[in-house]
Scaffold this active site. Sequence first.
Site, PDB file in Angstrom:
ATOM      1  N   TRP A  47      35.197  23.734  -7.711  1.00  0.00           N
ATOM      2  CA  TRP A  47      35.827  23.897  -6.397  1.00  0.00           C
ATOM      3  C   TRP A  47      34.830  24.118  -5.265  1.00  0.00           C
ATOM      4  CZ3 TRP A  47      33.828  28.392  -4.856  1.00  0.00           C
ATOM      5  CH2 TRP A  47      33.487  29.331  -5.837  1.00  0.00           C
ATOM      6  N   GLU A  49      25.881  20.574 -15.380  1.00  0.00           N
ATOM      7  CA  GLU A  49      25.226  21.334 -14.306  1.00  0.00           C
ATOM      8  C   GLU A  49      25.963  22.653 -14.233  1.00  0.00           C
ATOM      9  OE1 GLU A  49      24.620  23.405 -11.384  1.00  0.00           O
ATOM     10  OE2 GLU A  49      25.682  21.930 -10.163  1.00  0.00           O
ATOM     11  N   CYS A  73      25.401  26.800  -6.543  1.00  0.00           N
ATOM     12  CA  CYS A  73      24.679  27.016  -7.798  1.00  0.00           C
ATOM     13  C   CYS A  73      23.192  27.246  -7.564  1.00  0.00           C
ATOM     14  CB  CYS A  73      24.875  25.816  -8.726  1.00  0.00           C
ATOM     15  SG  CYS A  73      26.582  25.560  -9.233  1.00  0.00           S
TER      16      CYS A  73
END
Length: 464
Positions: free
Chosen positions: A138, A236, A270
């Site tokens: 998201w 990932e 991330c």
Amino acid sequence: MTQTQTSPTYQILNPATGEVEQTFETATDAEVEAALAAAHTAYDAWKDVPIEERAAVVHRVAALFRERQDELGAIATKEMGKPLSEAVGEADFCGDIFDYFADEGPTLAADQPIKTFSGGKAVVQKLPIGPLLGIMPWNYPFYQIARFAAPNLMLGNTIILKHAESVPGSALAVAQLMKDAGVPEGAYINLFASHEQIETIIADPRIAGVSLTGSERAGAVVAAIAGKNLKKCVLELGGSDPYVILDTDDVAAAADTAWETRISNTGQACNSNKRMIVMDDVFDGFVARLTEHAKDLRPGDPTAEEDGTFAPLSSRRAAETLAEQVQDAVDKGATLHAGGVLGDGPAAYYSPAVLTGITPEMRAYREELFGPVAVVYKVSSDDEALALANDTQYGLGGAVFSTDPDRAARIAQRLEVGMSNVNTPAGEGAEVPFGGVKRSGFGRELGPLGMDEFVNKRMFYVAD
């Protein structure tokens, strides 16, 4: 993604208000079968379309991302709380990604002669492998799709896209955009699949591979299912990137850049600079400047982005989890310099924070803090900085700063990461490969490597 897990609910829940605005039905098993059949049928035709013609379609996708960037941005902001200007910018960047692969794809996918081959002619061909499943998160609801879909549509693969349950509006908007751009029916399919259905899809012989961006837990499950079924996968996963300040001739400017990097996407990236590692002679000034940025901020409307305000996290649970991690650190002796206040529910506001004094027994030392918390460590030597930078289970990205580029490069060369940067938070662009090592996953997206994952590198030999 086992039979014991609860199926997801696809819904638009505005994190700025905590209100559910729309709910969507999970796909039926019949719809899953129809998607698999359509993707398989489309692949048989799409793979034979000349790559230059596929490029024309991909260019149209790029153009529509730019034309619709305001509309798309508003959808993402409503669904996951992203500041509106960042959401619009994300959609615009997707145009760059699709254009890059449309422009460079024919060259990247061209046959590669085997130079040392003796007798006859041999080349390595880069061919599509079939329908793929993409499981997307998201936090960047458009960008994550783009970096997976663009190279694979260029190669001739087809895509079934399972998006995060919290961004169904973004998922549907992209599916419509693909259709309007002329992507053939079945070549790109949005599917609101359940956890159990994901396992079924990966196991299906018509699916050639799976790409997931998400948590370590989800990555481990998907990798296990893919491995059991002998399917290629790209993962990932999380990150806790080191951001090393060895020295600076402008402490305030260095802290400003670090702060802007950390709060981008409300800290939900991330490869954000989740661990700032700062030399002792500039540490106090650096922390003081971060604290100035963090203090006296108030919750704000992410569509308005008024000065002195901050946006919500993606969900109430995300905000509560971050609050628990920070409180654990404070309870064990860390110092909270500013921010760190969990707002009243059901909204998802958590005020940007500055935290120092983190030690190994605290959750914050080992866990990823997926939100606007600047964690700053003090070190007294380059070797200490490097040791701390590499003391993590993650290995996504990292950055090292110094007025002496050679000094910074010596440390950056030794970072155990997939993306290492000198004197910049991150090298970014459609042409720059993205991915990590260790528990941050494996495989690469974007750049030349983005077309090297789901591809049959076939040796083709013609004898004299």
